[in-house]
Design an enzyme around this catalytic site. Structure first.
Site, PDB file in Angstrom:
ATOM      1  N   TYR A  32      72.374  61.491  58.423  1.00  0.00           N
ATOM      2  CA  TYR A  32      72.291  62.388  57.275  1.00  0.00           C
ATOM      3  C   TYR A  32      73.566  63.229  57.218  1.00  0.00           C
ATOM      4  O   TYR A  32      73.799  64.092  58.072  1.00  0.00           O
ATOM      5  CB  TYR A  32      71.082  63.313  57.368  1.00  0.00           C
ATOM      6  CG  TYR A  32      69.736  62.626  57.375  1.00  0.00           C
ATOM      7  CD1 TYR A  32      69.583  61.292  57.000  1.00  0.00           C
ATOM      8  CD2 TYR A  32      68.594  63.322  57.763  1.00  0.00           C
ATOM      9  CE1 TYR A  32      68.342  60.677  57.014  1.00  0.00           C
ATOM     10  CE2 TYR A  32      67.350  62.718  57.775  1.00  0.00           C
ATOM     11  CZ  TYR A  32      67.229  61.396  57.404  1.00  0.00           C
ATOM     12  OH  TYR A  32      65.993  60.788  57.421  1.00  0.00           O
ATOM     13  N   PRO A 179      56.986  62.349  50.407  1.00  0.00           N
ATOM     14  CA  PRO A 179      55.597  62.588  49.980  1.00  0.00           C
ATOM     15  C   PRO A 179      55.484  62.919  48.501  1.00  0.00           C
ATOM     16  O   PRO A 179      54.400  62.804  47.927  1.00  0.00           O
ATOM     17  CB  PRO A 179      55.170  63.779  50.847  1.00  0.00           C
ATOM     18  CG  PRO A 179      56.450  64.489  51.165  1.00  0.00           C
ATOM     19  CD  PRO A 179      57.470  63.398  51.319  1.00  0.00           C
ATOM     20  N   ALA A 181      57.442  61.347  46.276  1.00  0.00           N
ATOM     21  CA  ALA A 181      58.049  60.189  45.610  1.00  0.00           C
ATOM     22  C   ALA A 181      59.368  60.571  44.961  1.00  0.00           C
ATOM     23  O   ALA A 181      59.627  60.251  43.803  1.00  0.00           O
ATOM     24  CB  ALA A 181      57.085  59.587  44.589  1.00  0.00           C
ATOM     25  N   LEU A 185      56.276  63.050  41.808  1.00  0.00           N
ATOM     26  CA  LEU A 185      54.975  63.705  41.941  1.00  0.00           C
ATOM     27  C   LEU A 185      55.049  65.229  41.809  1.00  0.00           C
ATOM     28  O   LEU A 185      54.079  65.920  42.082  1.00  0.00           O
ATOM     29  CB  LEU A 185      54.328  63.310  43.268  1.00  0.00           C
ATOM     30  CG  LEU A 185      53.929  61.833  43.367  1.00  0.00           C
ATOM     31  CD1 LEU A 185      53.373  61.505  44.742  1.00  0.00           C
ATOM     32  CD2 LEU A 185      52.929  61.463  42.285  1.00  0.00           C
ATOM     33  N   THR A 186      56.179  65.734  41.365  1.00  0.00           N
ATOM     34  CA  THR A 186      56.246  67.146  40.964  1.00  0.00           C
ATOM     35  C   THR A 186      56.012  67.294  39.469  1.00  0.00           C
ATOM     36  O   THR A 186      55.858  68.410  38.973  1.00  0.00           O
ATOM     37  CB  THR A 186      57.622  67.757  41.297  1.00  0.00           C
ATOM     38  OG1 THR A 186      58.628  67.138  40.474  1.00  0.00           O
ATOM     39  CG2 THR A 186      57.970  67.577  42.762  1.00  0.00           C
ATOM     40  N   GLY A 187      56.040  66.161  38.740  1.00  0.00           N
ATOM     41  CA  GLY A 187      55.900  66.216  37.291  1.00  0.00           C
ATOM     42  C   GLY A 187      57.173  66.603  36.575  1.00  0.00           C
ATOM     43  O   GLY A 187      57.180  66.792  35.353  1.00  0.00           O
TER      44      GLY A 187
END
Length: 289
Positions: A32, A179, A181, A185-187
């Site tokens: 990283y 988690p 995606a 998945l926060t919209g």
């Protein structure tokens, strides 16, 4: 190097907000930022006023020398982190052409015996590779602590490919990366508001793919509202927290992101919530064919 919309101060704020929420485990890797992530995390961890549990990873890169490179790589990671040992050292992925799994696990076991790490794990291993690693380590008197793979409401491969079952049978904790995606998945992203940068070329961020997940996001919003207007990111995190033997690894770049996600630690999903989410996921799977 992931995104350009945050500054060093934001990263420190994210770290401190995570500590304030009760988080102790911070996961990084030598690849990283080509070691920069370890340096930054180590700098913050050494100044933290609360306990910090550090985890990092070894990259079996082609031409690096295979398993014999693991111990020198771990010592280099420790120097960048500025600590004498880490709580968890993981092999970032399996590459049998570069290093056999028994050779890698022998090196991991040696790292434990030398006191350079308390626990060892793997990442992105198949179920078969995980079983081999578990058995090889056991012959050296060392337990396989973790397996780190992508797992979320939208990416449920570990349930189908045997990885989750293999972990549970052997008492291996599954560390779930991505988690959220990568933000879906926060919209935050829709067919009309797709991200810029590398993610824009990812099929998951295509307009049709984003439209397909809208029913799931709508379900998550309803569940969040029912629990006191909780953000859907917290619904995603709590779905993983509800899975036995699974720990979500949430990536955050700012304090605001950390606080939004880690509010999940203050509440839980009901059995009815979980059933609704599973049904919504099944609809997406059927759409994908």
């Amino acid at each position: 190097g992931y995104g350009t919309d945050h500054q060093p101060g934001d990263v420190v704020d994210a770290f401190l907000a995570s500590l304030d929420a009760g988080v102790q485990l911070f996961d990084t890797a030598e690849v990283y930022g080509h070691g920069a992530s370890e340096k930054i995390l180590g700098w913050m961890a050494r100044r933290a006023e609360r306990p910090v549990v550090l985890a990092t990873k070894f990259a079996p890169l082609h031409g690096r020398g295979g398993a014999k490179a693991l111990l020198p790589a771990l010592r280099a990671s420790l120097r960048r982190l500025g600590v004498p040992s880490v709580a968890l050292y993981q092999v970032h992925w399996a590459d049998r052409d570069e290093a056999s799994i028994p050779a890698l696990t022998d090196a991991l076991a040696e790292a434990v015996h030398l006191g350079l790490t308390a626990h060892v794990g793997v990442s992105n291993f198949t179920a078969t590779e995980l079983v081999e690693a578990h058995e090889s380590l056991a012959r050296r008197g060392v337990s396989l602590a973790t397996q780190q793979v992508r797992y979320s409401l939208l990416h449920r491969d570990p349930e189908a490919d045997g990885v989750l079952a293999a972990c549970r049978v052997r008492g291996v904790t599954l560390l779930a990366y991505s988690p959220l995606a990568q933000g879906i998945l926060t919209g935050r992203y829709t067919a009309d508001t797709r991200p810029y940068g590398p993610r824009r070329d990812d099929p998951a961020f295509g307009a049709e793919a984003l439209r397909a997940v809208e029913p799931l996001l709508a379900c998550m919003r309803e569940i969040g509202r029912a629990h006191g207007e909780k953000p859907i990111a917290q619904v995603a995190v709590n779905w993983l927290r509800a899975q036995p033997g699974v720990v979500p690894l949430v990536g955050v770049k700012t304090g605001a992101q950390a606080r939004e996600c880690l509010g999940a630690l203050t509440w839980t999903l009901s059995a009815a919530d979980l059933a609704r989410l599973d049904a919504a996921c099944a609809m997406i799977a059927a759409h994908r064919g």
